[in-house]
Design a protein around this motif. Sequence first.
Motif, short mmCIF file in Angstrom:
data_model
loop_
_atom_site.label_atom_id
_atom_site.label_comp_id
_atom_site.label_asym_id
_atom_site.label_seq_id
_atom_site.Cartn_x
_atom_site.Cartn_y
_atom_site.Cartn_z
N GLN A 123 75.20 54.44 22.59
CA GLN A 123 76.08 53.58 23.38
C GLN A 123 77.11 54.45 24.09
O GLN A 123 77.46 55.53 23.59
CB GLN A 123 76.79 52.59 22.47
CG GLN A 123 75.83 51.58 21.88
CD GLN A 123 76.53 50.53 21.05
OE1 GLN A 123 77.69 50.22 21.32
NE2 GLN A 123 75.84 50.01 20.07
N LYS A 165 88.29 58.00 18.83
CA LYS A 165 87.96 57.41 20.13
C LYS A 165 86.49 56.98 20.23
O LYS A 165 86.13 56.24 21.13
CB LYS A 165 88.32 58.37 21.26
CG LYS A 165 87.52 59.63 21.30
CD LYS A 165 88.00 60.45 22.52
CE LYS A 165 87.37 61.84 22.46
NZ LYS A 165 87.94 62.73 23.42
N TYR A 166 85.65 57.44 19.32
CA TYR A 166 84.25 56.99 19.34
C TYR A 166 84.08 55.81 18.40
O TYR A 166 84.69 55.75 17.33
CB TYR A 166 83.31 58.12 18.90
CG TYR A 166 83.48 59.38 19.70
CD1 TYR A 166 83.45 59.34 21.11
CD2 TYR A 166 83.69 60.60 19.09
CE1 TYR A 166 83.63 60.48 21.86
CE2 TYR A 166 83.87 61.76 19.84
CZ TYR A 166 83.84 61.69 21.22
OH TYR A 166 84.03 62.82 21.95
N SER A 167 83.20 54.87 18.79
CA SER A 167 82.98 53.70 17.93
C SER A 167 82.11 54.08 16.74
O SER A 167 82.17 53.43 15.71
CB SER A 167 82.33 52.58 18.74
OG SER A 167 81.04 52.97 19.15
N ASP A 176 80.18 54.45 24.21
CA ASP A 176 81.40 54.82 23.49
C ASP A 176 81.10 55.53 22.15
O ASP A 176 82.00 55.75 21.35
CB ASP A 176 82.28 53.59 23.24
CG ASP A 176 81.56 52.54 22.39
OD1 ASP A 176 80.34 52.70 22.14
OD2 ASP A 176 82.22 51.59 21.95
N GLU A 177 79.84 55.89 21.94
CA GLU A 177 79.48 56.60 20.71
C GLU A 177 79.40 58.11 20.95
O GLU A 177 79.21 58.56 22.08
CB GLU A 177 78.11 56.14 20.20
CG GLU A 177 78.12 54.78 19.53
CD GLU A 177 76.73 54.39 19.05
OE1 GLU A 177 76.65 53.63 18.07
OE2 GLU A 177 75.71 54.81 19.66
#
Length: 331
Positions: A246, A303-305, A248-249
Amino acid sequence: MARLVIANNQTIAECAQKIRDGEIVAIPTETVYGLAANALDDVAVEKIFKAKDRPAFNPLIVHIADISQAENLVEFNDIARIVADAFWPGALTIILPQKENNDISHLVSAGLPTLAIRIPSHKVTRQLLKDAGVPVAAPSANASGEPSATTPHHVAQSLGDKIDVILSAGSCDVGLESTVLDLSGDVPTILRPGAITVDDLRPYIGDVEEEFVAKEKPRSEIKSPGQLLKHYAPSIPVRLKAVDVQPDEALLAFGSIKFMGVRGGGSVKTLSEEAYRNLSETADLEEAARNLFTMLRDLDRPKYSAIAVMDVPETGIGVAINERLRRAAKN
Ligand code: TXA
Ligand code: MG
């Protein structure tokens, strides 16, 4: 803040003296860094549990210089002798019944009738054990629950304000903790997979059982107290067997990323440099083992999910890598 000292004859002798004096010292081994104390000294061993915030029911491994020292501590059997001859010094811990009235602190074995012992192969560790002249209890040098430390820098990050000295010898060759083999019962049983695999052991001792979380055993059947705990865990979620990532990963890759895409479109190559690590571009499992804990730490940013991890084959040391990853992903 902990002082980092480069290992040489003099600093190794100084650290050995500290251990004899009842202090705790972080030390290198070929597997991961350890937090060492004199295993005969209750007060010193207590310091390890406190620094790591480790539950008292989770026993420690005793590190020794040679087999004759082991014979004083535990009851050897034929299989243990064969295994010790074949794999020591090295990344293998053996669990055997304790000898009655050995001098090991009861805190080390958490009250169990058995003791975990290992002769490490790292030159610095071997000299330190020789200089110390006492059995040395040493769990991995990380706060309980965190990924193990494979560099002096990571020891400092994890325990820097809890300990005085880190004996530094660069990054660890293996990168994963030792294989834990229980030889105290009827059937040899691997309680924690590591660099020395079932396939390595079988030619020597025949049937070997495996009892660790990766095999999805019910908790009641898990014998090693440490295996019950959430472990190796970064502070953000870990998502396994990722086939895409993803936006944001962060991505922890293994091998080629040719077929990995970013969900919603785009190539993995568009991920920022700091959001991407590859355990081994050539899909080399030993290299991946060496890199695993460092890369998990690198990608562990709020900051990463999540950290999306590509599939790692369940062969050789891949079994141990996957066990660590599954436990890191458990919540
Ligand atoms: O490679 C390694 O083994 C590193 C280096 C420093 O030697 N040490 C290490 O220690 O990984 P630690 O404490 O992080 O892990 C020891 C594991 C734990 O899961 C503990 O529960 C298990 O070994 N263990 C220790 N004594 C045991 C015993 N008597 N019976 C069953 N499990 C035991
Ligand atoms: Mg540990």
